[in-house]
Motif scaffolding. Structure first.
Motif, PDB file in Angstrom:
ATOM      1  N   UNK A   3       5.971  -8.384  -4.971  1.00 54.06           N
ATOM      2  CA  UNK A   3       5.359  -8.499  -3.860  1.00 54.06           C
ATOM      3  C   UNK A   3       3.815  -7.170  -3.806  1.00 54.06           C
ATOM      4  N   UNK A   4       3.487  -5.970  -4.261  1.00 59.82           N
ATOM      5  CA  UNK A   4       2.306  -5.550  -4.654  1.00 59.82           C
ATOM      6  C   UNK A   4       1.520  -5.928  -5.138  1.00 59.82           C
ATOM      7  N   UNK A   5       2.324  -6.285  -6.285  1.00 59.36           N
ATOM      8  CA  UNK A   5       1.193  -7.211  -7.766  1.00 59.36           C
ATOM      9  C   UNK A   5       0.535  -8.720  -6.936  1.00 59.36           C
ATOM     10  N   UNK A   6       1.550  -9.283  -5.459  1.00 62.46           N
ATOM     11  CA  UNK A   6       0.931 -10.598  -5.098  1.00 62.46           C
ATOM     12  C   UNK A   6      -0.120 -10.150  -4.502  1.00 62.46           C
ATOM     13  N   UNK A   7      -0.241  -8.496  -3.566  1.00 65.19           N
ATOM     14  CA  UNK A   7      -1.117  -7.850  -2.743  1.00 65.19           C
ATOM     15  C   UNK A   7      -2.328  -7.799  -3.395  1.00 65.19           C
ATOM     16  N   UNK A   8      -2.301  -6.992  -4.981  1.00 62.04           N
ATOM     17  CA  UNK A   8      -3.064  -6.565  -5.665  1.00 62.04           C
ATOM     18  C   UNK A   8      -4.166  -7.506  -6.091  1.00 62.04           C
ATOM     19  N   UNK A   9      -3.316  -8.657  -6.527  1.00 64.93           N
ATOM     20  CA  UNK A   9      -4.400  -9.749  -7.401  1.00 64.93           C
ATOM     21  C   UNK A   9      -3.757 -10.915  -6.891  1.00 64.93           C
ATOM     22  N   UNK A  10      -4.266 -11.228  -5.942  1.00 65.99           N
ATOM     23  CA  UNK A  10      -3.225 -11.985  -4.458  1.00 65.99           C
ATOM     24  C   UNK A  10      -4.657 -13.344  -5.731  1.00 65.99           C
ATOM     25  N   UNK A  11      -5.651 -13.476  -6.255  1.00 70.11           N
ATOM     26  CA  UNK A  11      -6.416 -14.914  -7.266  1.00 70.11           C
ATOM     27  C   UNK A  11      -5.587 -14.991  -8.814  1.00 70.11           C
ATOM     28  N   UNK A  47       7.413   0.047   9.249  1.00 65.25           N
ATOM     29  CA  UNK A  47       6.837   1.697   8.425  1.00 65.25           C
ATOM     30  C   UNK A  47       5.475   1.385   7.308  1.00 65.25           C
ATOM     31  N   UNK A  48       6.263   0.599   6.790  1.00 66.97           N
ATOM     32  CA  UNK A  48       5.417   0.550   5.843  1.00 66.97           C
ATOM     33  C   UNK A  48       5.725   0.213   4.015  1.00 66.97           C
ATOM     34  N   UNK A  49       5.461  -0.293   3.175  1.00 67.90           N
ATOM     35  CA  UNK A  49       5.633  -0.642   1.830  1.00 67.90           C
ATOM     36  C   UNK A  49       5.879   0.586   1.275  1.00 67.90           C
ATOM     37  N   UNK A  50       5.075   1.364   1.637  1.00 60.41           N
ATOM     38  CA  UNK A  50       5.223   2.822   0.540  1.00 60.41           C
ATOM     39  C   UNK A  50       6.440   3.891   0.903  1.00 60.41           C
ATOM     40  N   UNK A  57      -0.649  -8.241   4.802  1.00 58.77           N
ATOM     41  CA  UNK A  57       0.285  -7.958   6.189  1.00 58.77           C
ATOM     42  C   UNK A  57       1.517  -7.601   6.436  1.00 58.77           C
ATOM     43  N   UNK A  58       2.141  -7.028   5.125  1.00 52.91           N
ATOM     44  CA  UNK A  58       3.514  -6.947   5.167  1.00 52.91           C
ATOM     45  C   UNK A  58       3.084  -5.759   4.670  1.00 52.91           C
ATOM     46  N   UNK A  59       2.020  -4.759   4.218  1.00 48.77           N
ATOM     47  CA  UNK A  59       2.305  -3.456   4.331  1.00 48.77           C
ATOM     48  C   UNK A  59       2.177  -2.575   5.146  1.00 48.77           C
ATOM     49  N   UNK A  60       1.520  -3.283   6.246  1.00 48.44           N
ATOM     50  CA  UNK A  60       2.154  -1.722   7.387  1.00 48.44           C
ATOM     51  C   UNK A  60       2.271  -2.860   8.940  1.00 48.44           C
ATOM     52  N   UNK A  93       4.085   5.559  -5.861  1.00 46.96           N
ATOM     53  CA  UNK A  93       4.280   5.284  -4.885  1.00 46.96           C
ATOM     54  C   UNK A  93       3.431   4.858  -3.950  1.00 46.96           C
ATOM     55  N   UNK A  94       1.687   5.225  -3.893  1.00 52.22           N
ATOM     56  CA  UNK A  94       0.714   5.110  -2.889  1.00 52.22           C
ATOM     57  C   UNK A  94       0.353   3.622  -3.703  1.00 52.22           C
ATOM     58  N   UNK A  95       0.385   3.352  -5.215  1.00 49.55           N
ATOM     59  CA  UNK A  95      -0.022   1.413  -5.623  1.00 49.55           C
ATOM     60  C   UNK A  95       0.504   1.013  -4.371  1.00 49.55           C
ATOM     61  N   UNK A  96       1.893   1.078  -3.742  1.00 51.31           N
ATOM     62  CA  UNK A  96       2.307   0.730  -2.954  1.00 51.31           C
ATOM     63  C   UNK A  96       1.541   0.193  -2.067  1.00 51.31           C
ATOM     64  N   UNK A  97       0.769   0.537  -1.193  1.00 50.43           N
ATOM     65  CA  UNK A  97      -0.060   0.467  -0.247  1.00 50.43           C
ATOM     66  C   UNK A  97      -2.074  -0.173  -0.852  1.00 50.43           C
TER      67      UNK A  97
END
Length: 400
Positions: free
Chosen positions: A318-326, A269-272, A397-400, A377-381
């Motif tokens: 997990x969302x922080x890791x996706x947002x700032x992968x570097x 269903x996605x993280x959001x 890949x784990x957002x959706x 909540x939208x920040x999680x996507x």
């Protein structure tokens, strides 16, 4: 990195989460016993509870700097034994200064431990290319169940704190040290999702802020359960000391169940959607606790709380890791500070409102704050942030 190395790294990290769940539960579920052993007044207790997250936040900030020189696995390997030894110190003393010292060491060590564990979890999730973060936190919940059960046994048989803590530390400390041999991170040259940008990549606070607020709100809710559930059941709902250890256990059981299936929910269903659903359910749980006519209704409220809150914290990391992968280590360390902001605000706030007004009314404050998560909540996507170098966006890949 080979698949076998990733599997061993994932298992060893899950063991560390489990051990920390046991350790933390043994501390927080015996707060009434700690208060009695050291003669800490109700007025002074919130100060002791607040000192731990303050020191943990300091240690989390220091860990951000430390992991620029040594890997998070090294930090975790040394922090976890120190946390367990500090727990023994809490149980072994008799003077207020002794418990203050032990809790101070506990706070500093747990800040480094939490930051390094979640850094490693985020990097392994990136290597796997799918949501696995909830699984690590499920191991923590399983440890919390074991620790709360040990605490119940200690209260049931009227064991001293030291006698309650010593067997767990004697078994888990060597296990954690042995398991640390297989720590791994999904960020070496063979990383399946490609190389990360340079370590110097920035983490703009305005982008991280929504996740920081969600983390703080979630931990205000979690700290309310951890620090006040036993006292709430005993003093407000009239339960025995033995029964007062049960709400945290119930809470951890439901967080385990929610996290065990949570990764599947995120993939489907996605993280959001998962975070929104958890926020609403947690708010309902706080409402039930606030109006509970007796101990068993209180148990129902804590059950709903566990099912709702359990998904928020792992998905925030997990969302922080996706947002700032570097710069995921930096993002996780800074985000982890708001874990302790939540504890710092939540514990004294509930205590102060409980003393000045009522503990039932105090339960409505975390209810409102958890509902505020819906705004963010939208920040999680969110897609990965772009850095100055114009590198490609990483997978999420784990957002959706």
């Amino acid at each position: 990195m080979t698949d076998a190395r990733l599997r061993y790294g994932r298992a060893s990290l899950a063991l560390s989460f489990l051990v920390q769940g046991v350790t933390f539960a043994l501390l927080v579920t015996r707060i009434p016993a700690i208060q009695d052993q050291y003669g800490i007044s109700d007025g002074l207790l919130p100060a002791f509870l607040a000192a731990v997250p303050v020191l943990a936040g300091v240690a989390s900030v220091a860990t951000e700097k430390l992991v620029a020189r040594v890997r998070p696995g090294v930090v975790l390997r040394w922090a976890q034994p120190l946390v367990m030894l500090a727990l023994l110190g809490v149980g072994a003393g008799s003077e207020v200064w002794q418990v203050a010292l032990a809790l101070g060491v506990f706070g500093l060590a747990v800040g480094a431990l939490d930051a390094s564990m979640n850094m490693m979890g985020v990097s392994l999730q990136r290597a796997y290319g799918r949501s696995i973060m909830l699984g690590f936190h499920a191991a923590y919940s399983l440890g919390g169940i074991a620790g709360a059960s040990m605490a119940w046994a200690g209260a049931h048989w009227d064991l001293s704190l030291l006698v309650s803590y010593l067997p767990a530390v004697a078994v888990l400390l060597p296990a954690a040290l042995i398991g640390s041999r297989w720590y791994a991170e999904g960020r070496t040259g063979g990383d399946p999702v490609g190389a990360e940008p340079a370590r110097g990549a920035s983490v703009p606070f305005r982008l991280l802020l929504p996740l920081c607020l969600v983390m703080a709100f979630a931990y205000i809710g979690d700290s309310t359960v951890s620090n006040w559930s036993a006292k709430y059941l005993q003093d407000v709902l009239g339960s025995s000391e033995q029964l007062a250890t049960v709400p945290y256990n119930v809470y951890m059981v439901t967080t385990l169940l929610g996290r065990a299936v949570g990764d599947l929910g995120v993939r489907r269903f996605g993280a959001v959607a998962v975070v929104r659903g958890g926020s609403v359910l947690a708010a309902v749980g706080f409402a039930v606790v606030a109006v509970a006519p007796g101990a068993w209704w209180g148990m129902l409220g804590f059950t709903l709380l566990g099912l709702g809150l359990c998904v928020i914290v792992p998905q925030t990391f997990a969302a922080a890791g996706r947002m700032f992968p570097g710069a995921s280590d930096v993002a996780v360390a800074r985000l982890n500070v708001f874990n302790y902001v939540g504890f710092l605000v939540g514990s004294p706030l509930v205590g102060a409102l409980g003393d000045a007004w009522s503990y039932r009314g105090a339960m409505l404050v975390p209810m409102v704050l958890v509902l505020a998560t819906l705004v963010y909540a939208r920040s999680f996507g969110a897609e990965p942030a772009r850095y100055g170098g114009g590198h490609e966006r990483a997978r999420a890949a784990d957002v959706g």
